[in-house]
Design a protein around this motif. Structure first.
Motif, PDB file in Angstrom:
ATOM      1  N   VAL A 197       0.817  -1.227   0.000  1.00 34.49           N
ATOM      2  CA  VAL A 197       0.000   0.000   0.000  1.00 34.49           C
ATOM      3  C   VAL A 197       0.845   1.268   0.000  1.00 34.49           C
ATOM      4  O   VAL A 197       0.305   2.363  -0.113  1.00 34.49           O
ATOM      5  CB  VAL A 197      -0.994   0.034   1.192  1.00 34.49           C
ATOM      6  N   GLY A 198       2.160   1.130   0.143  1.00 33.61           N
ATOM      7  CA  GLY A 198       2.990   2.328   0.130  1.00 33.61           C
ATOM      8  C   GLY A 198       4.470   2.001   0.032  1.00 33.61           C
ATOM      9  O   GLY A 198       4.910   0.918   0.424  1.00 33.61           O
ATOM     10  N   CYS A 199       5.220   2.976  -0.531  1.00 37.28           N
ATOM     11  CA  CYS A 199       6.671   2.844  -0.637  1.00 37.28           C
ATOM     12  C   CYS A 199       7.297   4.180  -0.303  1.00 37.28           C
ATOM     13  O   CYS A 199       6.836   5.224  -0.788  1.00 37.28           O
ATOM     14  CB  CYS A 199       7.074   2.474  -2.068  1.00 37.28           C
ATOM     15  N   LEU A 200       8.339   4.162   0.486  1.00 33.32           N
ATOM     16  CA  LEU A 200       8.990   5.392   0.932  1.00 33.32           C
ATOM     17  C   LEU A 200      10.417   5.472   0.431  1.00 33.32           C
ATOM     18  O   LEU A 200      11.101   4.457   0.368  1.00 33.32           O
ATOM     19  CB  LEU A 200       9.094   5.397   2.457  1.00 33.32           C
ATOM     20  N   GLU A 201      10.832   6.678   0.136  1.00 39.30           N
ATOM     21  CA  GLU A 201      12.264   6.943  -0.073  1.00 39.30           C
ATOM     22  C   GLU A 201      12.597   8.258   0.630  1.00 39.30           C
ATOM     23  O   GLU A 201      11.706   8.958   1.107  1.00 39.30           O
ATOM     24  CB  GLU A 201      12.648   7.008  -1.558  1.00 39.30           C
ATOM     25  N   ARG A 202      13.905   8.531   0.745  1.00 41.38           N
ATOM     26  CA  ARG A 202      14.289   9.748   1.460  1.00 41.38           C
ATOM     27  C   ARG A 202      13.958  10.984   0.617  1.00 41.38           C
ATOM     28  O   ARG A 202      13.956  10.909  -0.626  1.00 41.38           O
ATOM     29  CB  ARG A 202      15.769   9.704   1.853  1.00 41.38           C
ATOM     30  N   VAL A 255       5.854   6.181  -5.062  1.00 44.48           N
ATOM     31  CA  VAL A 255       6.870   6.373  -4.010  1.00 44.48           C
ATOM     32  C   VAL A 255       6.710   7.766  -3.408  1.00 44.48           C
ATOM     33  O   VAL A 255       6.561   8.757  -4.126  1.00 44.48           O
ATOM     34  CB  VAL A 255       8.293   6.202  -4.584  1.00 44.48           C
ATOM     35  N   THR A 256       6.724   7.821  -2.069  1.00 47.19           N
ATOM     36  CA  THR A 256       6.523   9.083  -1.365  1.00 47.19           C
ATOM     37  C   THR A 256       7.624   9.296  -0.330  1.00 47.19           C
ATOM     38  O   THR A 256       8.341   8.356   0.028  1.00 47.19           O
ATOM     39  CB  THR A 256       5.134   9.070  -0.661  1.00 47.19           C
ATOM     40  N   ASP A 257       7.736  10.541   0.187  1.00 44.48           N
ATOM     41  CA  ASP A 257       8.627  10.782   1.328  1.00 44.48           C
ATOM     42  C   ASP A 257       7.823  11.165   2.568  1.00 44.48           C
ATOM     43  O   ASP A 257       8.385  11.587   3.576  1.00 44.48           O
ATOM     44  CB  ASP A 257       9.687  11.852   1.006  1.00 44.48           C
ATOM     45  N   ASP A 258       6.480  11.012   2.472  1.00 46.34           N
ATOM     46  CA  ASP A 258       5.609  11.366   3.599  1.00 46.34           C
ATOM     47  C   ASP A 258       5.297  10.099   4.415  1.00 46.34           C
ATOM     48  O   ASP A 258       4.321   9.386   4.155  1.00 46.34           O
ATOM     49  CB  ASP A 258       4.315  12.005   3.057  1.00 46.34           C
ATOM     50  N   ALA A 259       6.155   9.834   5.404  1.00 44.11           N
ATOM     51  CA  ALA A 259       6.058   8.569   6.145  1.00 44.11           C
ATOM     52  C   ALA A 259       4.741   8.455   6.903  1.00 44.11           C
ATOM     53  O   ALA A 259       4.083   7.402   6.835  1.00 44.11           O
ATOM     54  CB  ALA A 259       7.240   8.455   7.107  1.00 44.11           C
TER      55      ALA A 259
END
Ligand SMILES: NC(=O)c1ccc[n+]([C@@H]2O[C@H](COP(=O)([O-])OP(=O)(O)OC[C@H]3O[C@@H](n4cnc5c(N)ncnc54)[C@H](O)[C@@H]3O)[C@@H](O)[C@H]2O)c1
Ligand SMILES: O=C(O)C1=N[C@H](C(=O)O)CCC1
Length: 269
Positions: free
Chosen positions: A33-38, A61-65
Motif C-alpha cells: 500500500v505504500g513505498c517510501l524513499e528519502r 513512491v513518497t517521502d511522507d512517512a
C-alpha cells in the motif's frame, strides 16, 4: 474474508527495499500500500513498479512517512539508523507494526525504539533468516558446553557496499556466545585487531569483518581448542531469504500486543 494486511516498504530503491517490494507483490497474504524513499530521491512521485524497471503496480513512491503509515497495518524497514528511529516513532503513532531489519543501531537508538514499542508491536532482528536464528541458538548451546579453554572467534563476510561492522548478525552471535558463557559481551569483545595487540586474552570473543564483491552474507562461529576446533557456519545466497522473514514477522505481529519482539519469537525458537 477481510482485506489483506497493507504493507509499506521503506528505503524502496535499496537492495533490501526492492527485494521486500517484490516479496510483498508476490504474496497472497499481504498487499503493497505504500513505498517510501528519502526526501529528494529521484524515485519520489514515480510508480514503484516502473521505477524498478517493470510494469506499473499502482503504488507511488513518497517521502511522507506518516501519511503512508496511516494507510498500513505494517511497515517493513531496512534503511539506516536515523531513519529507523524516526519511523519507529511514526509507525507507533499510526499503530502499525514496525519490522526493523536495519543494523548498526546505537544503544540510544535502541532505547528510543523501545519507547515506541509501548504503542505498537516492533519486531527487530539483525537477521531475519531461519538458519541464522537457529545458528544463534546453537552458538549459545555450544558456548554453554565449552569453557574458556576454547577461544571464540566470529568471522563475517558481506558485499562491498555494507556500511556497518561487525554485522548485526555477528553481534547477535557474539551476544549468544557471551550469554552461553555467562559473561557480558561488552567486556570481552575484541574488535578490529591491528598492530602489536599482545597475545589473545583468555575468555575474549573476537570479531573479524570481510567486505567485498556481492557477498550476500556469511557468518562463522569458531571455537578454537587445543588440538580441535568446532565451526558453526551459515551462508546466505539470496536476499529474498531476509525479505520472506520480514514479511512473516509482519504477519505474525498483527496478532501481538504492543512490545518488542525478535525473530526467535516469530519463529518460535
Ligand atoms: N535484518 C536482516 O535480515 C537484514 C538483511 C539485509 C540487510 N539488512 C540491513 O538493512 C539495511 C539496508 O541494507 P541495504 O543493503 O538494503 O542498503 P541500501 O543502502 O541498498 O538501502 C537503504 C535504502 O534506505 C533509504 N533511506 C535512507 N534514509 C531514508 C529515509 N530517511 N527515508 C526513506 N528511505 C531512506 C536509502 O535511500 C536506500 O534506498 C542495512 O542496515 C543492512 O545491514 C538487514
Ligand atoms: O547486506 C547486509 O547489510 C546484511 N546485513 C545484516 C547484518 O548486518 O547482519 C544481515 C545480512 C545482510
Amino acid at each position: 474474508m477481510g482485506e489483506l494486511p497493507g504493507i509499506v516498504v521503506t528505503g524502496a530503491s535499496g537492495r533490501m527495499g526492492q527485494m521486500l517490494i517484490r516479496t510483498v507483490l508476490e504474496s497472497d497474504k499481504a498487499r503493497l500500500v505504500g513505498c517510501l524513499e528519502r526526501p529528494g530521491h529521484d524515485w519520489i512521485g514515480r510508480d514503484v513498479g516502473t521505477a524498478m524497471g517493470g510494469a506499473e503496480v499502482g503504488v507511488t513512491v513518497t517521502d511522507d512517512a506518516l501519511e503512508a503509515f496511516a494507510r498500513a497495518q505494517a511497515v517493513l524497514d531496512f534503511t539506516a539508523p536515523a531513519a529507523t528511529v524516526e519511523f519507529a516513532k511514526l509507525a507507533a503513532q499510526a499503530r502499525a507494526v514496525h519490522v526493523i531489519g536495519t543494523t548498526g543501531l546505537a544503544p540510544e537508538d535502541i532505547e528510543k525504539i523501545g519507547k515506541a514499542a509501548h504503542h505498537a508491536p516492533i519486531v527487530r532482528a539483525g537477521n531475519m533468516s531461519l538458519g541464522v536464528n537457529l545458528l544463534v541458538r546453537l552458538t549459545r548451546q555450544v558456548a554453554t558446553a565449552l569453557d574458556a579453554d576454547f577461544d571464540i572467534e566470529i568471522v563475517e563476510a558481506h558485499h562491498r557496499h555494507k556500511v556497518d561492522a561487525p554485522s548485526g548478525t555477528a553481534l547477535m552471535l557474539g551476544a549468544a556466545a557471551a550469554e552461553g558463557r555467562g559473561v557480558d559481551l561488552d567486556t570481552v569483545s575484541d574488535r578490529g585487531r591491528d598492530g602489536i595487540t599482545g597475545a589473545r586474552e583468555r575468555g575474549h570473543i573476537g570479531f573479524s569483518a570481510v567486505r567485498g564483491g556481492d557477498v550476500v552474507g556469511e557468518h562463522e562461529v569458531i571455537f578454537y581448542g587445543a588440538g580441535e576446533r568446532i565451526a558453526l557456519r551459515h551462508m546466505a545466497t539470496d536476499r529474498a531469504l531476509f525479505a520472506r522473514g520480514a514479511l512473516k514477522a509482519a504477519l505474525w505481529a498483527q496478532d501481538q500486543a504492543p512490545g518488542e519482539y525478535d525473530m526467535m519469537d516469530v519463529l518460535g525458537l
